[in-house]
Design a protein around this motif. Structure first.
Motif, PDB file in Angstrom:
ATOM      1  N   SER A  13      44.373  36.175  38.842  1.00  0.00           N
ATOM      2  CA  SER A  13      43.123  37.393  39.138  1.00  0.00           C
ATOM      3  C   SER A  13      42.830  37.889  37.927  1.00  0.00           C
ATOM      4  N   ASP A  85      33.467  40.148  38.372  1.00  0.00           N
ATOM      5  CA  ASP A  85      33.135  39.447  39.499  1.00  0.00           C
ATOM      6  C   ASP A  85      31.964  38.995  39.698  1.00  0.00           C
ATOM      7  N   PRO A  86      31.505  37.933  39.693  1.00  0.00           N
ATOM      8  CA  PRO A  86      32.190  36.617  39.593  1.00  0.00           C
ATOM      9  C   PRO A  86      32.654  36.051  38.269  1.00  0.00           C
ATOM     10  N   PRO A 118      42.404  35.167  44.512  1.00  0.00           N
ATOM     11  CA  PRO A 118      40.522  35.206  44.659  1.00  0.00           C
ATOM     12  C   PRO A 118      40.362  35.299  46.117  1.00  0.00           C
ATOM     13  N   SER A 180      35.564  34.624  42.764  1.00  0.00           N
ATOM     14  CA  SER A 180      35.144  35.982  43.238  1.00  0.00           C
ATOM     15  C   SER A 180      36.093  36.537  43.747  1.00  0.00           C
ATOM     16  N   SER A 182      38.846  38.515  42.629  1.00  0.00           N
ATOM     17  CA  SER A 182      40.107  38.418  42.219  1.00  0.00           C
ATOM     18  C   SER A 182      40.378  39.502  41.314  1.00  0.00           C
TER      19      SER A 182
END
Length: 182
Positions: A13, A85-86, A118, A180, A182
């Motif tokens: 993550s 993110d991302p 994720p 994305s 995470s």
């Protein structure tokens, strides 16, 4: 003889590490790691303090070293982001290569959705670094994807898990991952 490439990306993550392995068509023994010491680009730049110590983020993804799955978040051999993110990662394999598998190792299981596996992983390939096509993806909220990848229960502490995007039967020089949620 054509190379079939297996791309391995180690992540969590907050963390990432990368490798590519080749194998002859039709199976057989694995060949050398095609991504070993290959250049890559990360956007945004990693900013997670525990993994940035030592200043090795520019080489950690393709150095061929793995970290203890339960301690990736503190490893200087991993690459990390905090609240980004991302995250986009692209490795240059150096030449056009047949790609059979892309693997992504992640760490999750910290108890909150923001610190778990994720939500979305997209795998892209390109011949020229201009035109990309998606070859596979994982969606956390799709029960069929969790079953297809064998995603573990994340409750109860850190868990390391490897997503294996296999049977891709594609070619490319550049392998990109978009991670994305995470």
């Amino acid at each position: 003889m054509t190379d079939v490439t297996r791309v391995l990306l180690w992540a969590s993550s907050a963390l990432v590490c990368l490798a590519c392995l080749g194998a002859p068509p039709g199976g057989g023994p694995r060949q050398a790691n095609l991504a070993l010491h290959r250049p890559y680009v990360m956007l945004p730049a990693p900013d997670f303090a525990p993994t940035r110590k030592g200043g090795t983020d520019a080489t950690d993804l393709t150095d061929g070293l793995l970290t203890d799955g339960s301690k990736m978040i503190f490893s200087t051999r991993a690459v990390g982001w905090h609240c980004s993110d991302p995250v986009h990662i692209e490795v240059d394999l150096g030449k056009m290569t047949a790609i059979e598998e892309v693997s992504l190792r992640v760490q999750g299981g910290f108890g909150t959705r923001a610190e778990n596996l994720p939500d979305l992983i997209r795998v892209h390939v390109s011949d020229d670094q201009k035109v990309y096509h998606e070859v596979d993806s994982f969606r956390f909220w799709g029960p069929e994807d969790r079953q297809r990848f064998g995603v573990p229960d994340e409750r109860g502490g850190p868990v390391a898990f490897t997503f294996r995007f296999s049977n891709l039967r594609t070619r490319g020089r550049f392998v990109g991952l978009r991670v994305s949620g995470s």
